[in-house]
Design an enzyme around this catalytic site. Structure first.
Site, PDB file in Angstrom:
ATOM      1  N   LYS A 137      19.782  -0.774  80.233  1.00  0.00           N
ATOM      2  CA  LYS A 137      18.840  -0.507  79.158  1.00  0.00           C
ATOM      3  C   LYS A 137      19.559  -0.030  77.902  1.00  0.00           C
ATOM      4  O   LYS A 137      20.606   0.604  78.052  1.00  0.00           O
ATOM      5  CB  LYS A 137      17.777   0.515  79.587  1.00  0.00           C
ATOM      6  CG  LYS A 137      18.330   1.803  80.178  1.00  0.00           C
ATOM      7  CD  LYS A 137      18.309   3.112  79.495  1.00  0.00           C
ATOM      8  CE  LYS A 137      18.304   3.350  78.081  1.00  0.00           C
ATOM      9  NZ  LYS A 137      19.228   4.419  77.627  1.00  0.00           N
ATOM     10  N   TYR A 223      13.990   6.004  77.159  1.00  0.00           N
ATOM     11  CA  TYR A 223      13.466   6.853  78.245  1.00  0.00           C
ATOM     12  C   TYR A 223      12.137   7.484  77.847  1.00  0.00           C
ATOM     13  O   TYR A 223      11.208   7.588  78.664  1.00  0.00           O
ATOM     14  CB  TYR A 223      14.456   7.969  78.596  1.00  0.00           C
ATOM     15  CG  TYR A 223      15.718   7.492  79.247  1.00  0.00           C
ATOM     16  CD1 TYR A 223      15.691   6.891  80.505  1.00  0.00           C
ATOM     17  CD2 TYR A 223      16.943   7.637  78.627  1.00  0.00           C
ATOM     18  CE1 TYR A 223      16.855   6.451  81.107  1.00  0.00           C
ATOM     19  CE2 TYR A 223      18.118   7.199  79.218  1.00  0.00           C
ATOM     20  CZ  TYR A 223      18.064   6.602  80.462  1.00  0.00           C
ATOM     21  OH  TYR A 223      19.220   6.169  81.053  1.00  0.00           O
TER      22      TYR A 223
END
Lengths: 377, 377
Positions: A137, A223
């Site tokens: 990510k 996140y």
């Protein structure tokens, strides 16, 4: 599915016999995995601190996959990793000869751990090589790149997941359960903060826009976006955002800190903050009859959780990356849930682009049309 | 300074002798206060739930002030309060004859607990009557009204404070200490959420713009603003804000939920959320080396606090309103710190107006020029 090739395993054994004993070189799990036909071989592409500190150690603790190869542009790293993890020269590639990995039966999964701007290129090359793909990510630096990765994996008929380790993490799954089962009734508000105080080398790739595609938002902000979505169990319908800058001499061309607000279909509101200038690491979901909180919520753990009724959320600690990679290997081997499919990474990149657009437009609300894109449950 | 008039006290005693015994009617503290020349008489203006549930009981637990009079437009309330708190008829006023309070030596402090839109009128009348003033929060419905109240108190040479009970509350003071003494180093981020889920009578004054001057922001939002400021130890330099609406049929003309972001002189960022549709009640300050958190942070207590080093913040519970009113009485009697001066209430109203302005302008950042207005330490 590719399985471990017994011939390769024997060759490794023979090598070991001629030198230092295998037992002293290979951790128990790694050895066991090579006997296990159900363990898939993973090649790590990019041997930076995340591969070194988390993924390689994590692959010693996995049941359904193991470290089988490496891809690095640094010969010295190839040498030291080869020794440390007993990796055959034939399973070691550089960025030029990487595509030859297609013919390597030891490698089932390619995990791309390069700077963000290189994700698309290597994920697509991995797919073309017929390998399953884990893309760290954020998935890429644009929605268009996410689309290209997804298309390449579909065309090659390989599986794709994003390196969202928390999607396999028990504290996170418990929050999801509390949201889904309405343990405290209707959700009204979700708040997520994710950041750290970056004071290191200003030339690191994360602070270089060409390599990172963005600063705090593209790093910890992802996140916070993930937290807001699984902390609400919904995809947002709109977002507005604000950028904060106090150290422009350090953050030359990437965002230092960003706040963003979400509207959700249920009427709940989301509020996130991400920063490269503040140590924050929290998720908080407020319902009609109580709340649940994780703090820390997104570091490597162990996480810590509590509820408004006084209950402490507590699970034995397992390395998150091991859980994540095992879940993906099981998905490939058994068809179980892909907890972090490419569509999830794409959804989050749509949100990232909308946040940057809102900031560019002085904070106006940007409508999102995500539908059920990605898995929110 | 006005002191308790012995003649008045004797009259009360005499009355008691003729009827039920004084001891059974008057709580110990109230009785003691009347012997104590250092206890000031407070008149509550407006006998709604806050006066009934918090302030009147709180005045039974104060050392330096006591309930001496009431002002109400409802004769039945005058009757029942008179009995319950043994208040002489001569210390009971309605909104028409309120100004006659000027000649009442039993009343030193007038506490205005009316709907927001009536604060300015009654605070100014109280000042003109020569009484010290406590104005419930929010101080008024505009900055101009705050200025008028401050001017009236200055002109009459009476003291003024805003009903910020948390400014006298030990958990809050401990957060202030941690911020001020940099226990965890530099502050980088402060987050505050304050709200509740309003599902009651839609005709209540808080949901009536003419009486409240605003919705969630003018009610719980003021706590979030206060939290962001004492949780950072600074006045913000700018604010941006967003409004959220999901139940317009219930919130007809007041804001349901608002998020706002602050910039602080140090470079720290503040992020607040307030709602009449979500139960949230938190303060979180993140520093370089740790954090401190209150949850709940702004209800009537006991509050609950913890720190990143595992330390639990714990104090014996005392009624916040008693601490607040005693602090103000001490300020009048001894010149000690006025913990919530009118300038603080005005500062917060400047921020409230800027938040509404930002919302009106689709979330653009509004510069604040607060300087050191109010007390932030």
């Amino acid at each position: 599915m590719n399985k471990i090739n017994r011939r390769e395993f024997n060759k490794t054994l023979v090598k070991g016999v001629g030198g230092i004993s295998i037992a002293s070189q290979l951790p128990f799990h790694s050895l066991r995995n090579r006997f296990d036909k159900k363990s898939l071989g993973v090649a790590l592409v990019g041997l930076g601190s995340y591969s070194r500190g988390q993924l390689a150690p994590g692959l010693l603790e996995t049941e359904h996959c193991h470290l089988a190869g490496i891809v690095t542009g640094t010969p010295a790293k190839a040498e030291s990793w080869s020794k440390k993890y007993n990796i055959d020269k034939e399973n070691i590639y550089n960025y030029e000869n990487f595509d030859q990995i297609a013919s390597n039966k030891n490698i089932d999964i390619v995990y791309v751990v390069l700077p963000n701007a290189m994700h698309a290129d290597f994920c697509i090359r991995a797919a073309k090589a017929g390998k399953h793909v884990i893309c760290e990510k954020p998935m890429a630096i644009s929605v268009a790149e996410c689309d290209a990765i997804i298309a390449a994996c579909n065309k090659a008929n390989v599986k794709l997941s994003v390196g969202y380790r928390l999607q396999s993490e028990p504290y996170t799954l418990e929050v999801k359960r509390i949201v889904r089962e309405k343990v405290f009734g209707e959700l009204r508000y979700v708040s997520a903060d994710a950041g750290y105080n970056s004071r290191g080398n200003p030339d690191q790739w994360r602070l270089n826009y060409a390599l990172s595609g963005g600063g705090a938002l593209m790093n910890m902000g992802v996140y916070a976006i993930q937290s807001a979505i699984y902390g609400s169990g919904q995809n947002p319908t709109s977002v507005s955002a604000q950028e904060f800058s106090t150290r422009p001499e350090y953050f030359k061309d990437t965002d230092e800190a960003i706040a963003a607000q979400f509207e959700f279909p249920s009427g709940a509101v989301g509020n996130i903050f991400t920063s490269h200038n503040a140590n924050v690491n929290r998720l908080y979901s407020a319902f009609d009859k109580g709340w649940v909180e994780l703090n820390p919520a997104n570091n490597y753990g162990p996480l810590s959780g509590r509820r408004s009724d006084g209950e402490i959320i507590k699970f034995p600690h397992k390395r998150q990356q091991s859980l994540q990679m095992d879940d993906f290997a099981k998905h490939i081997l058994t068809g179980s849930l892909n907890r972090a499919p490419g569509e999830m990474g794409k959804r989050d990149m749509i949100i990232v682009e909308a946040i940057y657009e809102s900031i560019k437009k002085n904070g106006v609300k940007i409508d999102l049309n995500l539908g059920r894109l990605g898995i929110v449950e």
